[in-house]
Design an enzyme around this catalytic site. Structure first.
Site, PDB file in Angstrom:
ATOM      1  N   GLU A 104      -4.001  -1.025  10.831  1.00  0.00           N
ATOM      2  CA  GLU A 104      -5.184  -1.602  11.446  1.00  0.00           C
ATOM      3  C   GLU A 104      -5.097  -3.129  11.464  1.00  0.00           C
ATOM      4  OE1 GLU A 104      -8.764   1.535  10.666  1.00  0.00           O
ATOM      5  OE2 GLU A 104      -8.179   0.355   8.928  1.00  0.00           O
ATOM      6  N   CYS A 117      -6.905 -10.757  11.717  1.00  0.00           N
ATOM      7  CA  CYS A 117      -6.496 -10.376  10.369  1.00  0.00           C
ATOM      8  C   CYS A 117      -5.406  -9.322  10.555  1.00  0.00           C
ATOM      9  CB  CYS A 117      -7.723  -9.822   9.641  1.00  0.00           C
ATOM     10  SG  CYS A 117      -7.352  -9.212   7.992  1.00  0.00           S
ATOM     11  N   CYS A 124      -0.149  -0.112   1.002  1.00  0.00           N
ATOM     12  CA  CYS A 124       0.140  -1.188   0.054  1.00  0.00           C
ATOM     13  C   CYS A 124       0.534  -0.579  -1.276  1.00  0.00           C
ATOM     14  CB  CYS A 124      -1.097  -2.071  -0.120  1.00  0.00           C
ATOM     15  SG  CYS A 124      -0.799  -3.533  -1.155  1.00  0.00           S
ATOM     16  N   CYS A 128      -4.419  -2.117  -6.386  1.00  0.00           N
ATOM     17  CA  CYS A 128      -5.662  -2.707  -6.895  1.00  0.00           C
ATOM     18  C   CYS A 128      -6.780  -1.654  -6.748  1.00  0.00           C
ATOM     19  CB  CYS A 128      -6.016  -3.983  -6.131  1.00  0.00           C
ATOM     20  SG  CYS A 128      -4.682  -5.207  -6.184  1.00  0.00           S
ATOM     21  N   CYS A 131      -9.616  -1.671  -3.902  1.00  0.00           N
ATOM     22  CA  CYS A 131      -9.196  -1.839  -2.514  1.00  0.00           C
ATOM     23  C   CYS A 131      -8.766  -0.500  -1.919  1.00  0.00           C
ATOM     24  CB  CYS A 131      -8.035  -2.832  -2.455  1.00  0.00           C
ATOM     25  SG  CYS A 131      -7.353  -3.047  -0.792  1.00  0.00           S
ATOM     26  N   CYS A 343     -12.705  -6.972   4.078  1.00  0.00           N
ATOM     27  CA  CYS A 343     -11.694  -7.069   3.020  1.00  0.00           C
ATOM     28  C   CYS A 343     -11.651  -5.797   2.183  1.00  0.00           C
ATOM     29  CB  CYS A 343     -12.003  -8.219   2.078  1.00  0.00           C
ATOM     30  SG  CYS A 343     -12.041  -9.812   2.835  1.00  0.00           S
TER      31      CYS A 343
HETATM   32  N1  SAH Z   1      -2.403  -7.992  -0.611  1.00  0.00           N
HETATM   33  C1  SAH Z   1      -2.901  -9.288  -0.232  1.00  0.00           C
HETATM   34  C2  SAH Z   1      -3.519  -9.249   1.119  1.00  0.00           C
HETATM   35  C3  SAH Z   1      -4.833  -8.500   1.193  1.00  0.00           C
HETATM   36  S1  SAH Z   1      -6.032  -9.688   1.496  1.00  0.00           S
HETATM   37  C4  SAH Z   1      -3.846  -9.809  -1.287  1.00  0.00           C
HETATM   38  O1  SAH Z   1      -4.226  -9.023  -2.137  1.00  0.00           O
HETATM   39  O2  SAH Z   1      -4.136 -10.987  -1.293  1.00  0.00           O
HETATM   40  C5  SAH Z   1      -7.465  -8.886   1.245  1.00  0.00           C
HETATM   41  C6  SAH Z   1      -8.355  -9.591   0.244  1.00  0.00           C
HETATM   42  O3  SAH Z   1      -9.473  -8.755   0.054  1.00  0.00           O
HETATM   43  C7  SAH Z   1      -7.693  -9.732  -1.111  1.00  0.00           C
HETATM   44  O4  SAH Z   1      -8.134 -10.884  -1.759  1.00  0.00           O
HETATM   45  C8  SAH Z   1      -8.213  -8.515  -1.811  1.00  0.00           C
HETATM   46  O5  SAH Z   1      -8.132  -8.615  -3.201  1.00  0.00           O
HETATM   47  C9  SAH Z   1      -9.623  -8.476  -1.301  1.00  0.00           C
HETATM   48  N2  SAH Z   1     -10.258  -7.172  -1.454  1.00  0.00           N
HETATM   49  C10 SAH Z   1      -9.670  -5.988  -1.626  1.00  0.00           C
HETATM   50  N3  SAH Z   1     -10.572  -5.008  -1.735  1.00  0.00           N
HETATM   51  C11 SAH Z   1     -11.773  -5.593  -1.623  1.00  0.00           C
HETATM   52  C12 SAH Z   1     -13.103  -5.115  -1.644  1.00  0.00           C
HETATM   53  N4  SAH Z   1     -13.366  -3.817  -1.792  1.00  0.00           N
HETATM   54  N5  SAH Z   1     -14.090  -6.005  -1.487  1.00  0.00           N
HETATM   55  C13 SAH Z   1     -13.827  -7.314  -1.318  1.00  0.00           C
HETATM   56  N6  SAH Z   1     -12.599  -7.828  -1.284  1.00  0.00           N
HETATM   57  C14 SAH Z   1     -11.583  -6.979  -1.450  1.00  0.00           C
END
Ligand code: SAH
Length: 350
Positions: A104, A117, A124, A128, A131, A343
């Site tokens: 996406e 984006c 991934c 985490c 996420c 995000c």
């Molecule tokens: N893998 C990279 C790129 C993803 S960026 C990274 O982690 O930086 C997406 C951003 O959204 C990251 O900062 C991630 O930690 C954050 N993110 C992930 N899940 C989220 C959620 N449920 N709510 C808000 N931010 C989230």
């Protein structure tokens, strides 16, 4: 060059057929020559590709070359679905790659700029727990052209790109750096975007950050920190057990020192998990005096997660404490929640 640990080498099975955009300009010319075409055709085809032209619009492409287009610039994605919200200002697209892999991308229009984006991987591997992408695991790396294609096929003029879609960009290092180079290439071989308008976001793969520092690029680095202490960060960003907070911040500050670019720190505020005033103070202490900006992200809901966003007053107090300590901080406006396009919500489900 700093060698990257093998653990980042995702399965290559299913990589798409080679596309001109995977190659640097010299390699593109060589490829054309290999097919018995004049090398300057590489520039012509690149111009068409990066302008998003259809085959019909490529009127200056001769018959013999036209027959080779499927080979040189294969169609990488089928557009499966587009959903929008914010009165059309936010648009999420689901793409299917040649091997059925789904990814996406999200387009966001703001006054005076349009941001895409992009995803750098299908899925991934960083796991985490808050996420949605991390919950699904890693399918495969995207190719350089699969990354640029998300911008080219946005269907409109794109001024900004953030590597904040699916995947960990620095775990697909070479292809991501090549994609950044295509985006900023001012010649017909690229998109001619400003380096300052590109953000690469990482969980904090320290060797890769160090290597990225040596690339001579001027893009913005964003670090997904989410906790100022190892005890909590080990659980929120599992890769922290390998490269703890102190090391990752040091590497990220190193990037800032080298490039003069302000570091972005991403911090998703999770109710009663990482939003305590003492954690705000600890974060401030670690960032004080550095060229940083903290982006606080109200936690977006993901399927099966028991976590919530912090209440507004808690969020405001967190911001206040950072600012009082002299650390820049803002709360990110979360676009695309209604379409699971914000995000951490990209799961690429059909
Ligand atoms: N893998 C990279 C790129 C993803 S960026 C990274 O982690 O930086 C997406 C951003 O959204 C990251 O900062 C991630 O930690 C954050 N993110 C992930 N899940 C989220 C959620 N449920 N709510 C808000 N931010 C989230």
């Amino acid at each position: 060059m700093i060698p990257l640990p093998l653990v980042f080498d995702a399965p290559k099975k299913g990589m798409p057929p080679q596309h001109l955009a995977d190659l640097d300009p010299a390699a593109r010319r060589a490829r054309l020559a290999e097919l018995g075409e004049k090398p300057f055709r590489a520039e012509q085809l690149s111009r068409h590709y990066f302008a998003g032209h259809t085959r019909e619009q490529m009127t200056d492409v001769s018959g013999s070359l036209r027959d080779k287009l499927d080979d040189l610039m294969p169609e990488l994605f089928t557009q499966l679905r587009v959903v929008d919200c914010d009165e059309g200002a936010t648009k999420k697209t689901l793409w299917r790659a040649h091997d059925g892999t789904l990814v996406e991308s999200v387009l966001m229009r703001y006054p005076g700029r349009t941001t895409v984006c992009v995803s750098s991987q299908a899925g991934c591997g960083m796991a985490c727990p808050f996420c949605a992408t991390g919950q699904g695991g890693l399918t495969r790396n995207l190719s350089t052209a699969e990354i640029t294609d998300q911008v080219v096929r946005a269907g409109e003029k794109v001024t900004n790109v953030v590597f904040m879609g699916m995947g960990e960009p620095l775990a697909n290092y070479n292809r991501v750096v090549a994609a950044v180079r295509r985006m900023v290439d001012p010649t017909p071989h690229g998109l001619g975007m400003s380096q300052r308008n590109i953000v690469v976001s990482t969980v904090g793969l320290v060797p890769a950050i160090k290597r990225f520092t040596e690339e001579g690029l001027q893009v913005t680095l964003a670090l997904s920190l989410h906790a100022p202490d190892d005890e909590l960060r080990n659980t929120l960003v599992p890769v922290n057990t390998r490269w703890p907070v102190r090391e990752v911040l040091e590497a990220a500050f190193g990037y800032t020192r080298r490039t003069g670019r302000r570091l972005s720190i991403e911090y998703a505020l999770i109710r009663d998990v990482n939003d305590q005033p003492w954690r705000a103070d600890m974060l401030a202490k670690r960032l004080k005096g550095k060229l940083v900006h903290v982006n606080l992200i109200p936690l977006n809901p993901t399927p099966g997660s028991e976590w919530d966003a912090s209440p507004k007053p808690v969020e405001q107090e967190f911001v206040r404490r950072l600012r009082d300590a002299g650390v820049n901080a803002t709360v990110r406006d979360t676009r695309g929640r209604e379409i699971a396009g914000a995000c951490g919500q990209l799961a690429a489900l059909e």
